[in-house]
Enzyme design. Structure first.
Site, mmCIF file in Angstrom:
data_model
loop_
_atom_site.group_PDB
_atom_site.id
_atom_site.type_symbol
_atom_site.label_atom_id
_atom_site.label_comp_id
_atom_site.label_asym_id
_atom_site.label_seq_id
_atom_site.Cartn_x
_atom_site.Cartn_y
_atom_site.Cartn_z
ATOM 1 N N ASP A 15 0.855 -1.176 0.000
ATOM 2 C CA ASP A 15 0.000 0.000 0.000
ATOM 3 C C ASP A 15 0.896 1.232 0.000
ATOM 4 O O ASP A 15 1.778 1.367 0.853
ATOM 5 C CB ASP A 15 -0.889 -0.013 1.249
ATOM 6 C CG ASP A 15 -1.949 1.069 1.192
ATOM 7 O OD1 ASP A 15 -3.103 0.732 0.927
ATOM 8 O OD2 ASP A 15 -1.610 2.253 1.394
ATOM 9 N N ASP A 110 -3.713 2.551 -5.316
ATOM 10 C CA ASP A 110 -2.443 2.554 -4.570
ATOM 11 C C ASP A 110 -2.242 1.289 -3.742
ATOM 12 O O ASP A 110 -1.569 1.284 -2.736
ATOM 13 C CB ASP A 110 -2.364 3.791 -3.668
ATOM 14 C CG ASP A 110 -3.266 3.694 -2.450
ATOM 15 O OD1 ASP A 110 -4.284 2.974 -2.539
ATOM 16 O OD2 ASP A 110 -2.948 4.305 -1.424
ATOM 17 N N GLU A 111 -2.851 0.199 -4.199
ATOM 18 C CA GLU A 111 -2.802 -1.037 -3.421
ATOM 19 C C GLU A 111 -2.623 -2.235 -4.352
ATOM 20 O O GLU A 111 -3.346 -2.358 -5.341
ATOM 21 C CB GLU A 111 -4.149 -1.176 -2.718
ATOM 22 C CG GLU A 111 -4.086 -1.587 -1.285
ATOM 23 C CD GLU A 111 -5.494 -1.832 -0.796
ATOM 24 O OE1 GLU A 111 -5.740 -2.930 -0.304
ATOM 25 O OE2 GLU A 111 -6.340 -0.922 -0.942
HETATM 26 MG MG LIG Z 1 -2.358 4.125 0.626
#
Ligand SMILES: [Mg+2]
Length: 406
Positions: A15, A110-111
């Site tokens: 993340d 974002d993961e």
């Molecule tokens: Mg994040």
């Protein structure tokens, strides 16, 4: 051996740390060290899409109304989200990660999940390998991240969440339940505010408290969700890693029944092609910044020309560019056999996550409405006036001639 759809046996979850702010700081280093809030201006109706650690210290967090964030931290820099930049950087992270393992899932902007199953010989020591992945992204893109490595997606994700404060983590095989037990239930993916309140009221504060109670209690309360919750609390998760495939291009072509010389027929064809490509982009959740027009003359000589634009998936923008390209390309007085519109440099459209300017919102909801009508009533239910005229002029009997004109 990799079986598609099978749960991983080892898995890494990554993340990006305060991703939107990190990207904003790459674009404007003057933001370093300052409290930054991404989402819009403090007087807008919107919510915080992302904020820096400096802002979090004042109690600001994601999904908080901007006005409230301003009350807590008036000295923060408030920014409108530049989601096309975020999507671009997200794509660059994906590209780097794809070089490390054969199967990677992009869970959000974002993961990411990496399938490490059977990669032992390539990876060697998991810990040092994790550090290498992290440093590669930090070195190449200057973007910080936190990761967790565990047997499955669920435990790896919790490890990342815990690691946000405690540092990157690796949960050894067989220690999944022990690792989860002491953490508050809030940290478990799938437990929302309502369920958290329910469980707390019942005197269930920790993940380990769920695991210690009977499965039946949770299936009675939540049905299938309860069963999954109970499994998760014991570190069991069968979710597969869904391979990420980036679609790079998208296009549509039209071959005329008879080669044409009439500019109105070509214009109508371009409009339909733009609408088709626009709808495909929206349905697949993409934006494009590169439009290519293909023109094939009756003598099979083919010309193409490309133009870059701001990221879009709007029919009228695509048509506008296609028309400009057409005017530049159509230089011979020869009948035209085929026209095509292609788009490339596609990125994921995360626009729906944010509150945009009103105009953009209007155009977004207009197209969403049009797409919905086309899905329900057929693709010609709504069309441009000139397309309709062309069709009627051509004397074609089309059942959709009575469509709505926009
Ligand atoms: Mg994040």
């Amino acid at each position: 051996m990799f079986e598609p759809g099978a749960a991983p046996t080892r898995c890494m979850h990554l993340d990006m740390d305060t991703f939107f702010v990190s990207v904003e700081r790459l674009l404007d280093p003057a933001l370093n060290g300052r409290p930054v809030i991404v989402g819009g201006t403090p007087y807008q109706r919107g919510v915080v899409a992302g904020c820096s650690r400096e802002a979090r210290r004042y109690g600001v967090h994601s999904a908080m109304p901007l006005r409230q964030a301003y009350e807590l931290c008036p000295q923060a820099v408030f920014l409108h989200p530049s989601f096309t930049h975020y999507a671009e950087y997200s794509d660059r992270v994906s590209e780097l990660l794809e070089d490390f393992v054969p199967v990677m899932e992009k869970a959000s902007i974002d993961e990411f999940y990496l399938d490490l199953s059977g990669c032992g010989r390539i990876l060697g020591n998991e810990e040092s390998w994790g550090v290498r992945v992290k440093h590669t992204i930090l070195g190449e893109l200057r973007l910080p991240l936190t990761y967790g490595i565990a047997r499955n997606k669920l435990v790896a994700k919790v490890a990342t969440n815990v690691g946000k404060r405690a540092g990157d983590m690796r949960v050894p095989e067989g220690r999944e339940a022990d690792f989860l037990a002491p953490h508050p239930i809030r940290i478990m993916p799938g437990i929302g505010e309502v369920m958290e309140r329910d469980l707390l009221n019942m005197g269930i504060p920790f993940i380990g408290s769920i695991a210690a109670l009977s499965l039946r209690l949770f299936t009675n309360m939540y049905g299938r969700v309860g069963r999954t919750l109970h499994e998760h609390s014991r570190g069991i998760d069968h979710a597969p890693i869904l391979p990420y495939r980036r679609q790079k291009t998208l296009s549509a072509e039209h071959t005329f029944n008879e080669d044409v010389l009439d500019p109105r027929a070509m214009e109508a064809a371009l409009k339909q092609l733009a609408a088709r490509v626009g709808r495909d982009l929206r349905e697949r959740g993409f934006l494009t910044r590169t439009v290519t027009l293909k023109l094939r003359y009756a003598d099979f000589i083919t010309a193409t020309k490309t133009l870059h634009c701001d990221y879009t998936n709007a029919d009228h923008t695509l048509y506008g560019i296609a028309e400009r390209l057409f005017r530049a390309l159509y230089t011979r007085r020869v009948r035209v056999r085929l026209l095509g519109i292609g788009t490339s440099d596609l990125i994921d459209d995360y626009g729906q996550l944010f509150l945009f300017s009103e105009e953009e919102e209007k155009s977004d909801s207009l197209y969403a409405g049009l797409d919905d009508i086309r899905r329900r009533f057929g693709k010609h239910a709504i069309t441009y006036g000139s397309v309709l005229e062309q069709r009627q002029e051509a004397g074609r009997r089309t059942q959709d001639a009575g469509g709505v004109v926009v």
